[in-house]
Design a protein around this motif. Sequence first.
Motif, PDB file in Angstrom:
ATOM      1  N   ASP A 197       0.820  -1.245  -0.073  1.00 29.29           N
ATOM      2  CA  ASP A 197       0.130   0.157  -0.175  1.00 29.29           C
ATOM      3  C   ASP A 197       0.981   1.143   0.059  1.00 29.29           C
ATOM      4  N   LEU A 198       1.827   1.301  -0.736  1.00 24.52           N
ATOM      5  CA  LEU A 198       2.817   2.335  -1.076  1.00 24.52           C
ATOM      6  C   LEU A 198       2.467   3.019  -2.421  1.00 24.52           C
ATOM      7  N   SER A 199       1.291   3.972  -2.187  1.00 25.78           N
ATOM      8  CA  SER A 199       0.752   4.674  -3.333  1.00 25.78           C
ATOM      9  C   SER A 199       1.808   5.594  -4.336  1.00 25.78           C
ATOM     10  N   MET A 200       2.616   6.111  -3.652  1.00 28.06           N
ATOM     11  CA  MET A 200       3.634   6.781  -4.505  1.00 28.06           C
ATOM     12  C   MET A 200       4.789   6.232  -4.760  1.00 28.06           C
ATOM     13  N   LEU A 201       5.136   4.960  -4.500  1.00 22.62           N
ATOM     14  CA  LEU A 201       6.450   4.469  -4.463  1.00 22.62           C
ATOM     15  C   LEU A 201       6.772   3.996  -6.161  1.00 22.62           C
ATOM     16  N   THR A 242       0.232  -3.779  -4.188  1.00 28.33           N
ATOM     17  CA  THR A 242      -0.488  -2.825  -4.011  1.00 28.33           C
ATOM     18  C   THR A 242       0.733  -1.357  -3.862  1.00 28.33           C
ATOM     19  N   CYS A 243       1.624  -1.288  -5.028  1.00 26.87           N
ATOM     20  CA  CYS A 243       2.097  -0.161  -5.182  1.00 26.87           C
ATOM     21  C   CYS A 243       2.175   0.074  -6.851  1.00 26.87           C
ATOM     22  N   PRO A 244       1.064   0.975  -6.858  1.00 24.50           N
ATOM     23  CA  PRO A 244       0.422   1.313  -8.208  1.00 24.50           C
ATOM     24  C   PRO A 244       1.299   2.122  -9.225  1.00 24.50           C
ATOM     25  N   VAL A 255       6.753 -12.407  -4.333  1.00 27.21           N
ATOM     26  CA  VAL A 255       5.287 -12.431  -4.550  1.00 27.21           C
ATOM     27  C   VAL A 255       5.150 -10.704  -4.912  1.00 27.21           C
ATOM     28  N   VAL A 256       4.400 -10.488  -6.022  1.00 28.45           N
ATOM     29  CA  VAL A 256       4.279  -9.518  -6.576  1.00 28.45           C
ATOM     30  C   VAL A 256       2.621  -9.066  -6.847  1.00 28.45           C
ATOM     31  N   ARG A 257       1.981  -8.263  -6.156  1.00 22.75           N
ATOM     32  CA  ARG A 257       0.403  -8.214  -6.695  1.00 22.75           C
ATOM     33  C   ARG A 257      -0.038  -6.816  -6.544  1.00 22.75           C
ATOM     34  N   ASP A 258      -0.914  -6.693  -7.535  1.00 27.02           N
ATOM     35  CA  ASP A 258      -1.635  -5.469  -7.725  1.00 27.02           C
ATOM     36  C   ASP A 258      -0.611  -4.052  -7.864  1.00 27.02           C
ATOM     37  N   CYS A 259       0.245  -4.271  -8.773  1.00 17.77           N
ATOM     38  CA  CYS A 259       1.000  -3.268  -8.901  1.00 17.77           C
ATOM     39  C   CYS A 259       0.811  -2.780 -10.579  1.00 17.77           C
ATOM     40  N   LYS A 260      -0.089  -1.723 -10.495  1.00 19.34           N
ATOM     41  CA  LYS A 260      -0.757  -1.258 -11.845  1.00 19.34           C
ATOM     42  C   LYS A 260       0.101  -0.928 -13.028  1.00 19.34           C
ATOM     43  N   VAL A 261       1.239  -0.738 -12.815  1.00 16.47           N
ATOM     44  CA  VAL A 261       2.261  -0.208 -13.904  1.00 16.47           C
ATOM     45  C   VAL A 261       3.464  -0.915 -14.145  1.00 16.47           C
ATOM     46  N   LEU A 262       3.520  -1.756 -13.403  1.00 15.66           N
ATOM     47  CA  LEU A 262       4.882  -2.711 -13.212  1.00 15.66           C
ATOM     48  C   LEU A 262       5.118  -3.412 -14.535  1.00 15.66           C
TER      49      LEU A 262
END
Length: 154
Positions: A18-22, A46-48, A69-76
Amino acid sequence: MECSSVSLPNLEVLELSDLSMLKMIWHSQLSLEFFEDKLEILNVHTCPCLVNLIPSHLMQSFQNLKKVVVRDCKVLESVFDHRGFNGDNRILPKIEILQLEELPKLSFIVYNKDQNDNIRHLLSPFKFKDFCHLKELRIINCGKPLDEKSLIIS
């Protein structure tokens, strides 16, 4: 301790959530000795804004990594950056578990100069040649939408 000599020599587990700016986890000036090869588990959720998980200049620092494990990182776009390595170097020789979920922009699991090494060529020999200890591989809802004809398993 000076900032230039900061290290985490005993770190075995790193969880970021949950690091939205990372945008990037590792500083481009980070030395190879930062972890002293002890990091075994890397969880990122959740690091979008995160684009690349492990850059090429640090790949050798993750020789003891066993679980990613990598989940929910929208621009990775890529998980492991292998550019600049020659064929003699092994990447992630101890990895046992690789879970990738909800990564809609994922283009490369192992990014290198080979144009065929992308999500469309999921099981290419180059990509997993060094993952001899891999016990669990999960790739769920990742990559740009493909039609059935464009997915190649080679």
